[in-house]
Design a protein around this motif. Structure first.
Motif, PDB file in Angstrom:
ATOM      1  N   SER A 104      43.315  29.990  39.294  1.00 30.95           N
ATOM      2  CA  SER A 104      43.493  30.161  40.728  1.00 30.95           C
ATOM      3  C   SER A 104      42.155  29.916  41.414  1.00 30.95           C
ATOM      4  CB  SER A 104      44.028  31.552  41.084  1.00 30.95           C
ATOM      5  OG  SER A 104      43.119  32.551  40.697  1.00 30.95           O
ATOM      6  N   VAL A 105      42.211  29.538  42.680  1.00 28.98           N
ATOM      7  CA  VAL A 105      40.997  29.332  43.470  1.00 28.98           C
ATOM      8  C   VAL A 105      41.122  30.122  44.761  1.00 28.98           C
ATOM      9  CG1 VAL A 105      40.296  27.082  42.567  1.00 28.98           C
ATOM     10  CG2 VAL A 105      41.933  27.192  44.448  1.00 28.98           C
ATOM     11  N   GLU A 106      39.938  30.474  45.271  1.00 27.64           N
ATOM     12  CA  GLU A 106      39.887  31.228  46.521  1.00 27.64           C
ATOM     13  C   GLU A 106      38.647  30.853  47.287  1.00 27.64           C
ATOM     14  OE1 GLU A 106      41.630  35.698  46.813  1.00 27.64           O
ATOM     15  OE2 GLU A 106      39.732  35.459  45.749  1.00 27.64           O
ATOM     16  N   ARG A 107      38.740  30.978  48.604  1.00 21.16           N
ATOM     17  CA  ARG A 107      37.547  30.876  49.441  1.00 21.16           C
ATOM     18  C   ARG A 107      37.509  32.174  50.234  1.00 21.16           C
ATOM     19  NH1 ARG A 107      35.158  27.341  53.680  1.00 21.16           N
ATOM     20  NH2 ARG A 107      33.026  27.141  52.893  1.00 21.16           N
ATOM     21  N   PRO A 108      37.038  33.231  49.618  1.00 20.46           N
ATOM     22  CA  PRO A 108      37.259  34.574  50.174  1.00 20.46           C
ATOM     23  C   PRO A 108      36.540  34.856  51.488  1.00 20.46           C
ATOM     24  CG  PRO A 108      35.798  34.676  48.265  1.00 20.46           C
ATOM     25  CD  PRO A 108      36.295  33.275  48.349  1.00 20.46           C
ATOM     26  N   ASP A 109      35.392  34.217  51.702  1.00 19.49           N
ATOM     27  CA  ASP A 109      34.593  34.644  52.854  1.00 19.49           C
ATOM     28  C   ASP A 109      34.012  33.481  53.643  1.00 19.49           C
ATOM     29  OD1 ASP A 109      31.790  35.519  50.679  1.00 19.49           O
ATOM     30  OD2 ASP A 109      32.740  33.616  51.167  1.00 19.49           O
ATOM     31  N   GLY A 110      34.570  32.320  53.528  1.00 18.26           N
ATOM     32  CA  GLY A 110      34.097  31.178  54.303  1.00 18.26           C
ATOM     33  C   GLY A 110      32.879  30.485  53.751  1.00 18.26           C
ATOM     34  N   SER A 111      32.263  31.049  52.710  1.00 17.05           N
ATOM     35  CA  SER A 111      31.138  30.339  52.099  1.00 17.05           C
ATOM     36  C   SER A 111      31.338  30.173  50.600  1.00 17.05           C
ATOM     37  CB  SER A 111      29.815  31.045  52.389  1.00 17.05           C
ATOM     38  OG  SER A 111      29.806  32.336  51.845  1.00 17.05           O
ATOM     39  N   ASN A 112      31.772  31.214  49.917  1.00 17.16           N
ATOM     40  CA  ASN A 112      31.988  31.102  48.479  1.00 17.16           C
ATOM     41  C   ASN A 112      33.308  30.413  48.170  1.00 17.16           C
ATOM     42  OD1 ASN A 112      29.740  32.746  47.163  1.00 17.16           O
ATOM     43  ND2 ASN A 112      30.460  34.092  48.789  1.00 17.16           N
ATOM     44  N   PHE A 113      33.328  29.783  47.015  1.00 12.55           N
ATOM     45  CA  PHE A 113      34.533  29.104  46.525  1.00 12.55           C
ATOM     46  C   PHE A 113      34.615  29.453  45.061  1.00 12.55           C
ATOM     47  CE2 PHE A 113      37.931  26.300  46.251  1.00 12.55           C
ATOM     48  CZ  PHE A 113      37.699  25.168  45.487  1.00 12.55           C
ATOM     49  N   THR A 114      35.686  30.160  44.661  1.00 15.65           N
ATOM     50  CA  THR A 114      35.724  30.683  43.303  1.00 15.65           C
ATOM     51  C   THR A 114      36.870  30.081  42.504  1.00 15.65           C
ATOM     52  OG1 THR A 114      37.100  32.561  43.940  1.00 15.65           O
ATOM     53  CG2 THR A 114      34.724  32.891  44.005  1.00 15.65           C
ATOM     54  N   LEU A 115      36.649  29.986  41.206  1.00 17.30           N
ATOM     55  CA  LEU A 115      37.681  29.587  40.262  1.00 17.30           C
ATOM     56  C   LEU A 115      37.879  30.752  39.306  1.00 17.30           C
ATOM     57  CD1 LEU A 115      39.494  27.369  38.888  1.00 17.30           C
ATOM     58  CD2 LEU A 115      37.498  26.826  37.479  1.00 17.30           C
ATOM     59  N   LYS A 116      39.115  31.223  39.232  1.00 16.70           N
ATOM     60  CA  LYS A 116      39.425  32.331  38.328  1.00 16.70           C
ATOM     61  C   LYS A 116      40.313  31.814  37.204  1.00 16.70           C
ATOM     62  CE  LYS A 116      40.864  36.377  39.979  1.00 16.70           C
ATOM     63  NZ  LYS A 116      41.785  37.428  40.495  1.00 16.70           N
ATOM     64  N   ILE A 117      39.947  32.191  35.995  1.00 17.47           N
ATOM     65  CA  ILE A 117      40.806  31.913  34.835  1.00 17.47           C
ATOM     66  C   ILE A 117      41.267  33.267  34.339  1.00 17.47           C
ATOM     67  CG2 ILE A 117      41.048  30.713  32.650  1.00 17.47           C
ATOM     68  CD1 ILE A 117      38.494  29.149  33.301  1.00 17.47           C
ATOM     69  N   ARG A 118      42.558  33.488  34.402  1.00 18.87           N
ATOM     70  CA  ARG A 118      43.098  34.841  34.173  1.00 18.87           C
ATOM     71  C   ARG A 118      42.987  35.297  32.725  1.00 18.87           C
ATOM     72  NH1 ARG A 118      45.667  34.762  39.010  1.00 18.87           N
ATOM     73  NH2 ARG A 118      46.717  32.805  38.765  1.00 18.87           N
ATOM     74  N   SER A 119      43.393  34.509  31.819  1.00 20.13           N
ATOM     75  CA  SER A 119      43.406  34.877  30.408  1.00 20.13           C
ATOM     76  C   SER A 119      42.868  33.688  29.621  1.00 20.13           C
ATOM     77  CB  SER A 119      44.832  35.214  29.979  1.00 20.13           C
ATOM     78  OG  SER A 119      44.884  35.519  28.603  1.00 20.13           O
ATOM     79  N   THR A 120      41.571  33.735  29.346  1.00 23.48           N
ATOM     80  CA  THR A 120      40.919  32.562  28.784  1.00 23.48           C
ATOM     81  C   THR A 120      41.391  32.262  27.368  1.00 23.48           C
ATOM     82  OG1 THR A 120      39.090  34.029  28.190  1.00 23.48           O
ATOM     83  CG2 THR A 120      38.828  32.685  30.183  1.00 23.48           C
TER      84      THR A 120
END
Lengths: 110, 114
Positions: B66-82
């Motif tokens: 999943s990806v998120e841009r939580p605060d207008g500057s950061n951009f994150t990639l989450k891997i739930r169960s590697t």
């Protein structure tokens, strides 16, 4: 989907020899971009070609875009050890992503 | 010169654990991407993000990503169960526009799943 193919996969040259990598797209491209990735590094933009038949030079590097805008080449004259790395071509798809070729790894023997 | 920054530079995680890879794209850029590169192989597209939503994703980008841009500057990639096969270098990239706009890549996060 769109595919970008690149050859050769690997080339090992003697310092001072020339080097060429070729890129072919399965679809016509609006533009093509070239990137260089040094060993252990990240891709860094080199150049972009937009026009059919365009040729651009950066010192010893010559970039060409085919007349049909489906193929491109990068030629390095008189390679130096600083040229080592992987050279990628990339083309935009119908959306906004860049589709990268597999890259050509260049090694230079001094 | 503006640059894309990624943290951490190296992450080691146990199989099955969740990881979050972080990126700060260039501030006036509008298009954000995650790519991955397994050692010595090609740069593979994972996902593109524009206007606070995913605009395109590859078949690699399945439900565990999943990806998120939580605060207008950061951009994150989450891997739930590697998984072991998630071990790779993950690159974040950003562009100010599409089409003729070049991509700026971060230095990458090397993810090792053990």
């Amino acid at each position: 989907g769109q595919q970008v193919m690149q050859i050769p996969q690997y080339q090992h040259v003697q310092e001072g020899e020339d080097f060429t990598t070729y890129c072919n797209s399965s679809t016509t491209l609006s533009n093509i971009q070239w990137y260089k990735q040094r060993p252990g590094g990240h891709p860094v933009f080199l150049i972009q070609l937009v026009k059919s038949g365009e040729v651009k030079k950066q010192k010893r590097l010559t970039f060409q875009f085919g007349e049909a805008k489906k193929n491109s080449s990068l030629h390095i004259t008189a390679t130096q050890t600083t040229d080592v790395g992987t050279y990628f071509c990339a083309g935009p798809n119908y959306g906004n992503k860049l589709v990268f070729g597999a890259g050509t790894i260049l090694r230079v023997k001094s | 010169e503006p640059e894309v920054t990624q943290t951490p530079s190296h992450q080691v995680t146990q199989m099955g654990q969740e990881v979050i890879l972080r990126c700060v794209p260039i501030s006036n850029h509008l298009y954000f991407y995650w790519y991955r590169q397994i050692l010595g192989q090609k740069v593979e597209f994972l996902v593109s993000f524009y206007n606070n939503e995913i605009s395109e994703k590859s078949e690699i980008f399945d439900d565990q990503f999943s990806v998120e841009r939580p605060d207008g500057s950061n951009f994150t990639l989450k891997i739930r169960s590697t998984k072991l096969e998630d071990s790779a270098m993950y690159f974040c990239a950003s562009r100010w526009g599409q089409g003729v706009s070049e991509a700026f890549f971060g230095q990458g996060t090397r993810l090792t799943v053990v």
